[in-house]
Design a protein around this motif. Structure first.
Motif, PDB file in Angstrom:
ATOM      1  N   ILE A 141      -3.833  -2.884  -3.343  1.00 38.85           N
ATOM      2  CA  ILE A 141      -2.481  -1.913  -3.114  1.00 38.85           C
ATOM      3  C   ILE A 141      -2.204  -0.869  -4.401  1.00 38.85           C
ATOM      4  CG2 ILE A 141      -0.083  -1.477  -2.602  1.00 38.85           C
ATOM      5  CD1 ILE A 141      -0.490  -4.078  -0.763  1.00 38.85           C
ATOM      6  N   PRO A 142      -2.155  -1.427  -5.687  1.00 39.74           N
ATOM      7  CA  PRO A 142      -1.757  -0.371  -6.671  1.00 39.74           C
ATOM      8  C   PRO A 142      -2.522   0.610  -6.840  1.00 39.74           C
ATOM      9  CG  PRO A 142      -1.340  -2.519  -7.505  1.00 39.74           C
ATOM     10  CD  PRO A 142      -1.932  -2.821  -6.053  1.00 39.74           C
ATOM     11  N   PRO A 143      -4.045   0.420  -7.088  1.00 44.40           N
ATOM     12  CA  PRO A 143      -4.739   1.716  -7.287  1.00 44.40           C
ATOM     13  C   PRO A 143      -4.711   2.735  -6.186  1.00 44.40           C
ATOM     14  CG  PRO A 143      -6.120  -0.387  -7.241  1.00 44.40           C
ATOM     15  CD  PRO A 143      -4.904  -0.731  -7.128  1.00 44.40           C
ATOM     16  N   GLY A 183      -3.792   7.572  -3.906  1.00 47.60           N
ATOM     17  CA  GLY A 183      -3.102   8.356  -2.700  1.00 47.60           C
ATOM     18  C   GLY A 183      -1.969   9.332  -3.245  1.00 47.60           C
ATOM     19  N   LEU A 184      -1.254   8.710  -4.070  1.00 47.65           N
ATOM     20  CA  LEU A 184      -0.080   9.747  -4.560  1.00 47.65           C
ATOM     21  C   LEU A 184      -0.647  10.994  -5.330  1.00 47.65           C
ATOM     22  CD1 LEU A 184       2.751  10.028  -4.896  1.00 47.65           C
ATOM     23  CD2 LEU A 184       2.623   8.533  -7.175  1.00 47.65           C
ATOM     24  N   PHE A 226       7.418   4.150  -3.662  1.00 48.37           N
ATOM     25  CA  PHE A 226       6.722   2.984  -3.418  1.00 48.37           C
ATOM     26  C   PHE A 226       5.736   2.814  -4.677  1.00 48.37           C
ATOM     27  CE2 PHE A 226       2.811   0.985  -2.292  1.00 48.37           C
ATOM     28  CZ  PHE A 226       3.183  -0.183  -1.547  1.00 48.37           C
ATOM     29  N   VAL A 227       5.136   3.558  -5.373  1.00 48.14           N
ATOM     30  CA  VAL A 227       4.494   3.170  -6.550  1.00 48.14           C
ATOM     31  C   VAL A 227       5.291   3.230  -7.645  1.00 48.14           C
ATOM     32  CG1 VAL A 227       3.047   4.427  -8.137  1.00 48.14           C
ATOM     33  CG2 VAL A 227       2.653   4.931  -5.847  1.00 48.14           C
ATOM     34  N   MET A 232       5.032   0.587 -11.052  1.00 47.85           N
ATOM     35  CA  MET A 232       5.508   1.142 -12.396  1.00 47.85           C
ATOM     36  C   MET A 232       6.533   0.134 -13.008  1.00 47.85           C
ATOM     37  SD  MET A 232       5.511   5.047 -12.280  1.00 47.85           S
ATOM     38  CE  MET A 232       3.985   6.011 -12.234  1.00 47.85           C
ATOM     39  N   LEU A 233       7.362  -0.447 -12.152  1.00 47.92           N
ATOM     40  CA  LEU A 233       8.520  -1.238 -12.637  1.00 47.92           C
ATOM     41  C   LEU A 233       7.813  -2.541 -13.092  1.00 47.92           C
ATOM     42  CD1 LEU A 233      11.529  -0.432 -10.582  1.00 47.92           C
ATOM     43  CD2 LEU A 233      11.109   0.123 -12.883  1.00 47.92           C
TER      44      LEU A 233
END
Lengths: 236, 490
Positions: free
Chosen positions: B412-414, B419-420, B448-449, B454-455
């Motif tokens: 999901i993260p990458p 995507g962003l 979402f990211v 990031m958090l």
């Protein structure tokens, strides 16, 4: 005859392997107004750069005010009494008129009060506009700032690179009136121009440069009558 | 004779004259047009002399310890003042000299190391502070001159590369200086420890007071800041300052005026180095230790950010830049505060881009609705997808809006990240309605990211936010917050 104020003798200047000036010889005497004419790429600006020492000639000597300055720095020559009004004026746009004038006298500690007064007397408009940013002035006003900036150094010889460039015809005439006025105050001048008509009308003598060589020289009045020159530059 | 010119400057004659810039002519008029209250107020504020602003600013800085007794807050305030000093020094080189100096923090490191060597048990030298600080500053200025000498003919990218090499050289020397010619000079990676605090006339200024950060250093830093600010202000107003500006504006014209171009460049290099070295001494004295890696790229980038953000060339600007960036980097360490900062920045960016308009309302409303819809859909498919941490307050509300899975699959993260970036790129290519329609999912994806990626990893997130801020600023105000408006000759 006394020695001329500025004399170039057999100057060759190269940019890398490309030879720009070939055996250029010219003189400007004290208090004289001389114009150097030539089309694009004839070496006019290079001549000025050689005189100022921004580029060094390969051969030949530059003598100014009785000294061989061929290998001296630009600042030395300016200290000795040269000043230039560069092509396109090149004002310091985000600085005020006053600061521009001050920079002209950089080598003289930013100029004395009487230097400013002399320039303001010549260009009263600059006094009104002294706090305004130079970049916001009109073309004609910028020309005045550029000339005032050069005169702040109290030059013996004022070099002018294409003073008519980018000015409306009416301002060109006006600009040359100013040049004449400055000249009459006793400053020797070398004007580099494409506009042969106007410059020959105020000059004492003229040189014509073509692809790095002098092709014509003589009193301005004679040059104006010269057939070849008229064909080439005056368009008559 | 001005009468004969076609552009006589009689403003009272009404309206802009021929050949005169209309913008200039109407400038005062426009200022008054800001309304009966704001217009005159702005004019009056402009008449306040610069030193009055400085006194006010320093007084406000001095009040910080009175407002908060927390050692942490005081320490952050102290660091901010040091950053202001560093930004002021870099502004001389970059903003005034126009030289891209990527080795700047090496001079900061030099100052810190020089103080540490002159005042510690390392060599058993304990010079009084009033002797060591001036000598370090002078040494820094000389070092700046020496390093400037070989690079004085270089400009732009070439100078940047050479100065970057100096920074690397400083790193190499300090890191390997523990085996220099068989002597331990710099302590190597372990640095120099037990550096003396400031001491003069038999008194020494303790670093800690009852176990917390001693406020006295904060006041010392403020005093140094005020002195440096005034000194540089006067330099900028001097002939040399104006020569720097003209040099940056048009080097060829400056040379034709007979200005010593190389010398002026060297001088700005040297001034910057001296300020950085001075700041280094305060840093070393307070931390009582120096290590090589403190003075490296991260610090360089932060100081550059401050200068660019605030407006390179403007002293109040770079101080403002430090004042914004330094506390912000601290706030971003804490996810809860970082979260608020993120959403405020998002909202602020939208406000600046669309002003208060119907468009903004539509985008905000659709983004909120889109979020709740996504959250509902994800929750309906599998409740684990929305079972991420639910905090109280703001974060609780956000957790009902952003999809925060209990467990984040590794892909999901990458995917979300790329995507962003992809969506942001697409946004720059499309226009009008399509852009607004696409903006809604992009904003949601950004949230979402932020929440998921990031958090959980706040350290890099801080710098990503910093980068985003710079990008937005460069689009909105290319010259920085207080940068001079460039005047071009047309």
């Amino acid at each position: 005859m006394t020695a001329p104020l500025l004399s170039l003798d057999g100057i060759d200047t190269n940019y890398g392997p490309i030879r720009i000036l070939q055996g250029l010889t010219l003189q400007v005497s004290a208090g004289e107004l001389v114009c150097l004419l030539g089309g694009n790429a004839s070496g006019k600006s290079t001549t000025l750069k050689t005189i100022l020492g921004i580029v060094k000639p390969r051969n030949g000597t530059v003598r100014f005010d009785g000294e061989d300055v061929t290998n001296r720095s630009t600042s030395h020559r300016i200290k000795k009494g040269m000043a230039i009004v560069p092509e396109n004026r090149r004002l310091f746009a985000p600085m005020t008129v006053l600061e521009n004038l001050e920079m002209g006298a950089y080598l003289h500690n930013g100029g004395k009060k009487e230097d400013f007064e002399r320039v303001y007397e010549l260009f009263p408009l600059l006094y009104e506009r002294r706090g305004q940013l130079a970049g916001t002035l009109s073309g004609g006003e910028q020309q005045m700032v550029a000339m005032g900036r050069a005169l702040m150094a109290k030059p013996k010889l004022l070099l002018m690179d294409e003073p008519s460039m980018g000015l409306a015809p009416i301002l060109v005439e006006r600009s040359f009136e100013i040049i004449k006025q400055v000249h009459e105050s006793g400053v020797a001048m070398l004007i580099v121009e494409q506009n042969a008509n106007v410059s020959l009308s105020i000059a004492d003598r003229g040189y014509v440069l073509s692809t790095g060589r002098l092709v014509l020289e003589g009193p301005a009045a004679d040059l104006r009558e010269d057939e070849d020159l008229r064909k080439a530059y005056l368009g008559r | 004779m001005s009468d004969s010119t076609p552009h006589s400057s009689d403003l009272s004659a009404g309206g802009p004259a021929v050949g005169q810039d209309e913008w200039v002519a109407r400038h005062d008029e426009r200022r008054l047009a800001r309304g009966p209250i704001l217009g005159p107020l702005e004019q009056r504020l402009r008449r306040v002399p610069w030193w009055a602003w400085l006194v006010l600013f320093v007084a406000l800085l001095a009040l910080v310890p009175a407002v908060s007794g927390s050692g942490y807050v005081r320490r952050v305030a102290f660091d901010t003042v040091l950053y202001m000093l560093l930004a002021l020094g870099l502004n001389v080189v970059v903003g005034w000299g126009g030289l891209l100096d990527l080795g700047y923090v090496a001079f900061y490191g030099f100052g810190a190391y020089a103080y540490a060597m002159l005042d510690s048990d390392k060599f058993g030298i304990h010079l009084p502070t009033l002797v060591s600080i001036p000598s370090v500053v002078i040494l820094g200025a000389i070092l700046g001159l020496l390093l400037g000498l070989p690079s004085r003919r270089l400009t732009g990218d070439y100078l940047a590369i050479v100065t970057l090499f100096f920074l690397q050289l400083f790193q190499t020397v300090t890191t390997n200086g523990d085996q220099a010619f068989g002597h331990n000079l710099t302590g190597g990676p372990n640095g120099i420890l037990r550096v003396d605090p400031f001491h003069a006339f038999g008194h020494s200024l303790a670093v800690q007071h009852q176990g917390v950060f001693a406020v006295s250093y904060y006041y010392v830093a403020i005093a140094i800041f005020a002195v440096v600010f005034v000194a540089l202000w006067l330099v900028n107003r001097s002939r040399t300052g104006r020569a720097w500006r003209s040099l940056r504006e048009d080097p060829l014209a400056a040379e034709a005026m007979g200005m010593p171009v190389s010398w002026l460049k060297l001088l700005s290099f040297s001034f910057g180095a001296a300020v950085a070295a001075l700041t280094g001494t305060v840093f070393a004295a307070l931390n009582a230790s120096v290590f090589p890696l403190t003075f490296y790229f991260v610090l360089l980038i932060i100081v550059y950010t401050m200068v660019i953000l605030g407006g390179s060339g403007s002293q109040p600007g770079v101080v403002l830049g430090a004042l914004i960036v330094s506390p912000m980097l601290e706030l971003l360490r804490d996810p809860a505060k970082g979260r608020i900062l993120f959403y405020v920045a998002l909202l602020g960016g939208a406000l600046v881009a669309f002003r208060v308009s119907r468009k903004l309302g539509v985008i905000a409303a659709s983004t909120v609705a889109f979020g709740f819809a996504m959250h509902a859909i994800a929750g309906a498919i599998d409740s684990k997808w929305v079972a991420g941490e639910h905090g109280p307050g703001v974060s609780g509300a956000i957790a009902h809006w952003v999809v925060v899975p209990a467990h984040l699959a590794r892909w999901i993260p990458p995917v979300a990240y790329i995507g962003l970036i992809g969506m942001a790129l697409v946004l720059t290519l499309v226009h009008s309605r399509v852009r607004i329609v696409l903006l809604v999912p992009t904003l949601y994806l950004a949230a979402f990211v932020w929440e998921n990626v990031m958090l959980t990893n706040p350290e890099p997130a801080r710098y990503i936010i910093l980068g985003l801020m710079l990008i937005v600023l460069m689009i909105l105000r290319p010259n920085g917050l207080l940068g001079e408006r460039r005047v071009e000759i047309v």
